[in-house]
Motif scaffolding. Structure first.
Motif, short mmCIF file in Angstrom:
data_model
loop_
_atom_site.label_atom_id
_atom_site.label_comp_id
_atom_site.label_asym_id
_atom_site.label_seq_id
_atom_site.Cartn_x
_atom_site.Cartn_y
_atom_site.Cartn_z
N UNK A 1 -3.45 1.17 -0.45
CA UNK A 1 -2.18 1.76 -0.07
C UNK A 1 -1.08 1.20 -0.96
N UNK A 2 0.04 1.92 -1.01
CA UNK A 2 1.15 1.51 -1.87
C UNK A 2 1.68 0.15 -1.45
N UNK A 3 1.74 -0.07 -0.13
CA UNK A 3 2.29 -1.33 0.35
C UNK A 3 1.43 -2.52 -0.07
N UNK A 4 0.10 -2.36 0.03
CA UNK A 4 -0.78 -3.45 -0.38
C UNK A 4 -0.66 -3.72 -1.87
N UNK A 5 -0.58 -2.64 -2.66
CA UNK A 5 -0.44 -2.81 -4.10
C UNK A 5 0.83 -3.55 -4.44
N UNK A 6 1.93 -3.17 -3.78
CA UNK A 6 3.21 -3.82 -4.03
C UNK A 6 3.16 -5.29 -3.64
N UNK A 7 2.59 -5.59 -2.47
CA UNK A 7 2.55 -6.98 -2.00
C UNK A 7 1.70 -7.83 -2.93
N UNK A 8 0.54 -7.31 -3.35
CA UNK A 8 -0.32 -8.07 -4.25
C UNK A 8 0.37 -8.25 -5.60
#
Lengths: 204, 198
Positions: free
Chosen positions: A34-41
């Motif tokens: 998901x976009x959120x996981x990509x951003x957080x990582x």
């Protein structure tokens, strides 16, 4: 100033870790559901990369060549543990998803590679510019992959419904094969763009 | 000689500084981490007790550190030593039900779950799996709605036997039995001690 910009931009585009060097792939493929996981990582890795590069650059004249790798690894691991604790304390939801991948930032080859190849030879300001560039390049790559996979695989972007209700989500996109398929298309697109921009700059 | 001494000093100082920074970071973060876990528990207690506005702790969770001289603990049978129990209260501070934590070894490790009992009708409200290490895709299905929702509305005096009044997850008998049997023994214990008719 121009030199700093070059150090920065090289990481974002010319030597983008994911799209060009193709290193640091395993967290990339695993967390970009998901976009959120990509951003957080991406943010977590950028933070570690910048802090570790700055620190490595600061101590570069103090550390004997023979023990540089263990020292770098301890520096990197320290910052990774801080990120891990910080996420666990401040963002438990994100930590629940990224949990097992955060400690693995220690062995993300991008970070040790930049410490070894750049930060250990350069003054602090250039090391930070380089790390920021590499980190943001990594973040953009993860965010792109995460966005594409989330939109096609779930019909949402950052949890918001973006596809019409009639859209049937392609669940393969959020499964592991979807990561490889998306990566293939995105790398092809990046190659196409850079080839065209190289051709146009040659002809002019 | 001078060179290896320098290497030793550099590595020692690096490790010491790292330890110092991390112990500070841990101290700071741990307060928030514990608060998050308490908040999570609070939400899940209110979730398994519909109608509860607040709750009181009857038996708190055990301290995570086991006293070293407590040898009897390791020799005891692997049943739950301590059952954390919470009493759910409505707006007028009347009891609506009891929530308690069940721990029972499954296939891959301890299964930890929270169950709620409506003490007016003596029926289970809901169960929620809090922690498990069961095989993903097989035993892990005990945490999914189809399995756990069959417990909602069950009477506390039901037999709680897989194959009789509980449908196990196929291919995951051990995990299904662990949940069911853990519930049975713990419910009996809790109702005996805190139930209205007990």
């Amino acid at each position: 100033m121009l030199k700093l910009w070059k150090d920065f931009w090289r990481g974002v585009w010319d030597d983008n870790t994911i799209f060009r060097l193709q290193i640091g792939m395993c967290p990339t493929l695993a967390v970009t559901t998901s976009a959120q996981n990509g951003l957080a990582m991406g943010l977590a890795t950028t933070f570690v990369l910048v802090c570790a590069s700055a620190m490595v650059s600061l101590v570069r004249k103090l550390v004997p060549k023979e023990v540089r790798i263990p020292v770098y690894v301890v520096i990197i691991a320290t910052f990774v543990t801080i990120v891990d604790l910080f996420l666990k304390a401040g963002f438990p939801d994100i930590h629940a998803v990224l949990g097992i991948f955060i400690p693995l930032i220690v062995v993300n080859c991008v970070i040790l590679a930049r410490a070894e190849a750049f930060a250990s030879k350069m003054p602090v300001h250039r090391a930070i510019a380089d790390a920021l560039g590499m980190g943001i390049g990594f973040l953009v790559a993860l965010l792109t992959l995460g966005s594409i996979r989330e939109i096609l695989g779930m019909g949402t972007w950052f949890g918001m419904q973006v596809m019409p209700a009639s859209f049937v989500p392609w669940s393969i996109m959020v499964l592991p094969p979807g990561a490889f398929i998306t990566l293939g298309f995105v790398v092809a697109a990046v190659n196409l763009i850079s080839r065209q921009s190289a051709a146009s700059s040659q002809s002019s | 000689m001078g060179k290896s001494l320098r290497m030793v000093i550099v590595m020692t100082v690096t490790a010491m500084l790292s330890g110092l920074v991390l112990s500070q970071a841990y101290e700071t973060a741990n307060i928030h981490i514990q608060r998050n876990q308490e908040e999570e528990l609070r939400l899940v207690i209110l979730e398994v007790l519909p109608g509860a506005e607040t709750y009181e702790v009857l038996v708190p969770e055990a301290q995570t550190t086991i006293p070293e001289d407590d040898i009897t603990l390791s020799e005891a049978p692997p049943t739950q030593q301590r059952i954390p129990v919470y009493r759910g209260l409505d707006k007028n501070r009347e009891e609506v039900g009891l929530a308690f934590i069940v721990e029972n070894p499954g296939y891959g490790g301890l299964i930890r779950l929270i169950a709620g009992v409506d003490t007016k009708s003596d029926t289970l409200t809901q169960i929620r799996i809090l922690e498990h290490k069961e095989t993903p895709g097989l035993g892990s299905k005990v945490a999914d709605a189809p399995f756990r929702e069959q417990f909602s509305g069950k009477s506390v005096s039901d037999p709680f036997v897989v194959g009789q009044d509980v449908n196990g997850v196929s291919g995951a008998t051990v995990s299904s039995k662990a949940v069911t049997e853990g519930l049975r023994t713990t419910i009996q214990e809790v109702m005996k001690r805190y139930g209205k008719r007990g």
